[in-house]
Design an enzyme around this catalytic site. Structure first.
Site, mmCIF file in Angstrom:
data_model
loop_
_atom_site.group_PDB
_atom_site.id
_atom_site.type_symbol
_atom_site.label_atom_id
_atom_site.label_comp_id
_atom_site.label_asym_id
_atom_site.label_seq_id
_atom_site.Cartn_x
_atom_site.Cartn_y
_atom_site.Cartn_z
ATOM 1 N N TYR D 52 -2.539 -5.736 -5.880
ATOM 2 C CA TYR D 52 -2.487 -4.342 -5.418
ATOM 3 C C TYR D 52 -3.821 -4.001 -4.767
ATOM 4 O O TYR D 52 -4.872 -4.468 -5.202
ATOM 5 C CB TYR D 52 -2.205 -3.407 -6.596
ATOM 6 C CG TYR D 52 -0.792 -3.534 -7.142
ATOM 7 C CD1 TYR D 52 0.195 -2.608 -6.814
ATOM 8 C CD2 TYR D 52 -0.439 -4.588 -7.975
ATOM 9 C CE1 TYR D 52 1.493 -2.727 -7.311
ATOM 10 C CE2 TYR D 52 0.861 -4.711 -8.472
ATOM 11 C CZ TYR D 52 1.817 -3.779 -8.130
ATOM 12 O OH TYR D 52 3.105 -3.903 -8.623
ATOM 13 N N GLU D 53 -3.796 -3.159 -3.747
ATOM 14 C CA GLU D 53 -5.011 -2.927 -2.968
ATOM 15 C C GLU D 53 -6.084 -2.182 -3.756
ATOM 16 O O GLU D 53 -7.224 -2.104 -3.328
ATOM 17 C CB GLU D 53 -4.706 -2.214 -1.649
ATOM 18 C CG GLU D 53 -4.243 -0.781 -1.795
ATOM 19 C CD GLU D 53 -3.695 -0.209 -0.480
ATOM 20 O OE1 GLU D 53 -3.536 -0.960 0.491
ATOM 21 O OE2 GLU D 53 -3.424 0.992 -0.451
#
Lengths: 273, 257, 273, 257
Positions: D52-53
């Site tokens: 996930y960023e």
């Protein structure tokens, strides 16, 4: 998933004559056993890369494995010079050694650029020094917004990056803690990677300050207890400071060095140092 | 109270320690700088922030570290970070007040050589370890302290190689090169202390070590040394300074420094 | 040493009309209470900077504090649009809002350049998109070694960087853990910094994954328990997901928003959200 | 065995999940991509690596995360790193095999708009959230999966703004722009799946959702849609897929997705 290999298998498979190889470690967790295995397998024409080449690089150079050294500080930390390194540069013994010399800041940024998939890095560095005259790997670059002039250095992307860590799990994810230097960048910048570890464990317990390299960015893991001796592995063993001083005597003399090589590397299935 | 006995090296270390301001962030190399910084933290500068290039911020070692990456530094640090981060986020922006440098050669403008001696770069007479962190420490720390024993072989008219920049060749060179720290504010030696002249930046003998003479200093320098009209004499080490220094050194007996 | 201040003192002293201010947080640890205090003190003409402006930025914009927004993703995460942000851009209500728009990769690199004391950063980004046409803060730069063309973005160096963390010690050193986003860079890139914390403790106990900011790079610390509500503070409280949905209704309507402002910000000595 | 009942959205999510190869590293956005990735990890791809960023590498959430920075991601990740690091060390070098993208508009070459609709950039009819991580996900992931419901408002002849590049305007554009990933290999919709034509890169309907027709798809697209001579029909969801998907969705009942 990283493959779990024996150290000799891993070196045989991952390190080839002529490769650019980085064995990184900043005083702590130096992959000495892996370096000795490279000598034992008589690799040659290597381009060795390391910010702080110390005695294991002195040994690789003295054994004739290296054609070129890319570095920023080459010494026996706390003791003095590396005599095999000096002999190679000053007298081309046993083979000539080309050098590509940087500062720590430059080398750290070259690894970071390599890890980032960028062809170069920008830093405030080298201005006014004689270093840029000696290499085509330091240039100036202009900020497109302010016009300011800064240094640019090319990424390093070793063929093989080798580090030592405290632990890996059975899938090959790696955890190291304490001083971790530029080791993450070394693995991420390299086309292939080998991590020697003190032990393979069922599960990596998160620790303060730990750096984790997931298994899918590591090519191979080899369990090599004591693989960083005479440097240290925090939580496992202390640095053998006396050995660094002894090395000064061994490394100073070609014959003593060759005798050391025969006994400690070629004569040993796995070296104790 | 008679002064205790002390060596010139002890005076040099204590002089370096005294130059560190309490609360300052200090970029420490192994050897004398580390000894001086740890001495300062145990005497007049309890809030000195020790930073080692191995990535330890705010190390508070209970003994002298034996290497720049000694485990005691990581164990006692506020934070251990990567080597790229120490150079990029901490040194480069000028966050570090004081940097220590030594070298094989220094010239009258505080430029330093730690690369090669004699011959030329490709075929040197003596190959030294190289730059390490020095060029950027010299460029980016708020100020630099140079610590070296004086001798004509080390204090030279012309460097064989410029590894780290002091004041270049004249006042104004640092600004022209874009170097943002002030540069070397003191060269602390066994015979005394040199400081840059306010107008020319040429290193000038401003203090003598107790017992040392201007003549000794002139003979130990390979250029015509500028001397302040009336150089002061460094305050001799206090008993506390000597006691703490010797206790510190005792912690590394048998180790390398 | 960082000074320990009350939140209102800290905002009064550190944040001035016209400043460039970054309140950072990536879903986790968003400095909401500090944002409300800025509104309460009726700051104006701010340049607000944040990768992910969410509802606290919607509130600052709706309250008329901002002249400009520098950002890469402006939305109510998991819910939809920010209506005050849209109203400002589409209708200049309550004041016109200039925007400077980037991608996450670009913004992250701008902060990293700011923290590094560099005037710009280089990345592989923006190629082929319409973003560079809309700003003079995206340019191309050529690698001096390979000739490859890459994107360059200028550093961001806020006048004030504000973040929320779990803990500080009495000297003002800060520890945060869990998702820590770009908060270290925000503090290091800013001329002045304020860290609101859940609690001030005698000693920071090292934790896995923690980021520590030593006291000598932090300007001020304010103890503000719940200072990140409705976002979350790992180890302290969960995210109030329902509030993000409620905000959609409040923010959608100017009158409802103004009534919210009166009650929850101006009418409260310290807002609960 | 009769097929269980399912919605078009469920088919779309399951189609996305099936597109993920076991062991791949997947850059996951919140919403449908996260649901699909977590579904895949619980069915055919137990070794899928979720990134996930917000900086979580290898998250293994026991429930669906409610935001891209949900604490459950940090708690279960192999490593939590900074946002600059996730973009620079992990996404940019092409280490991530698969990226998911959605958008307000997509064109026939898989370019995406998430910035503005209508008017012009300075005075848009609708201001959208903007780029986020999308431009560099589109550029640098090994391959991209686009997931969007089909409608003439979304599948448009010409984008109002190019936020993220698919294939530009023709085959070869990605290489000319220096984009190193392959680009969008599938557009997964409620009516079927589009894939780039091997010669032109134009999106072509290759699969229909069970029950959907080519005519429906043509009507839902704002350009003359290319259709494979004999589009296949997606395999209907298995009972396991539906069961796991519904269990996952139940974990976020009352939350936002």
């Amino acid at each position: 998933m990283a493959r779990i290999l024996q150290l000799d298998e891993a070196i045989a498979e991952l390190v080839h004559d002529g490769d650019a190889v980085a064995l990184e470690g900043f005083t702590h967790l130096i992959p000495v056993a892996a370096g000795h295995e490279i000598i034992r397998q008589r690799r040659k024409d290597l381009t060795l890369i390391r910010m702080t080449p110390d005695i294991v690089y002195d040994q690789l150079i003295g054994a004739g494995c290296a054609r070129k050294l890319i570095f920023s500080w080459g010494g026996n930390p706390g003791v003095g010079s590396l005599h095999r390194f000096r002999d190679a540069i000053q007298n081309s013994w046993p083979v000539p050694l080309e050098i590509e010399e940087h500062s720590h800041a430059g080398m750290a940024n070259r690894y970071a650029a390599g890890a980032s998939g960028l062809p170069f890095a920008v830093l405030r560095g080298y201005a006014g020094t004689d270093l840029p005259e000696q290499t085509d790997t330091i240039k100036t670059i202009e900020c497109p917004f302010t016009g300011e002039r800064l240094a640019a250095v090319p990424a390093v992307n070793p063929d093989v990056g080798i580090i030592h860590a405290q632990q890996a799990d059975r899938a090959g994810s790696v955890q190291m803690w304490g001083i971790t230097g530029v080791q993450k960048e070394t693995v991420l910048a390299s086309a292939r990677s080998l991590v020697t570890v003190e032990e393979i464990v069922d599960e990596l317990t998160p620790r303060p300050g730990a750096v984790v390299l997931p298994q899918w960015v590591v090519t191979a893991v080899a369990e090599v207890p004591g693989g960083a001796v005479p440097s240290y592995a925090q939580g496992y063993y202390e640095r053998d400071n006396a050995y660094y001083q002894q090395w000064d005597l061994i490394g100073r003399d070609r014959e003593q060095f060759e005798s050391w090589l025969e006994t400690e590397v070629f004569g040993a299935e796995r070296s104790t140092r | 109270m008679s002064s205790p006995e002390f060596t010139a090296d002890e005076m040099m270390t204590i002089g370096a320690a005294r130059s560190l301001r309490d609360g300052a962030a200090c970029f420490v190399g192994i050897g004398l700088p580390s000894t001086a910084a740890n001495l300062a933290r145990r005497t007049h500068a309890p809030n000195l922030v020790l930073i080692y290039e191995s990535g330890t911020l705010g190390a508070k070692p209970g003994r002298l570290p034996l290497s720049i990456g000694d485990g005691v530094l990581a164990d006692t640090a506020d934070s251990v970070i990567s080597v790229p981060e120490i150079f990029n986020y901490w040194l480069q922006p000028g966050r570090i007040d004081t940097g220590f440098l030594g070298g094989a050669q220094v010239d009258r403008f505080g430029n330093i050589n730690t690369t090669v001696i004699g011959g030329d770069y490709a075929n040197p007479k003596v190959r030294l370890p190289g730059a390490g962190g020095a060029p950027e420490i010299a460029a980016s720390c708020g100020e630099v302290l140079i610590v070296m024993r004086m001798s004509p072989r080390s204090f030279v008219e012309k460097l064989d190689f410029i590894t780290s920049v002091g004041y270049g060749t004249a006042k104004g060179d640092r600004e022209a090169l874009g170097l943002r720290g002030r540069g070397p504010v003191k060269v602390i030696t066994d015979l005394g202390v040199l400081e840059p002249d306010a107008d020319t930046c040429e290193l000038t003998l401003t203090q003598l070590s107790p017992g040392a003479t201007v003549e000794q200093a002139r003979e130990a320098v390979g250029w015509p040394l500028k001397v302040l009209d009336e150089p002061t004499v460094q305050q001799t080490p206090t008993e506390t300074e000597l006691k703490v220094l010797r206790e510190l050194k005792a912690t590394i007996a048998g180790g390398t420094e």
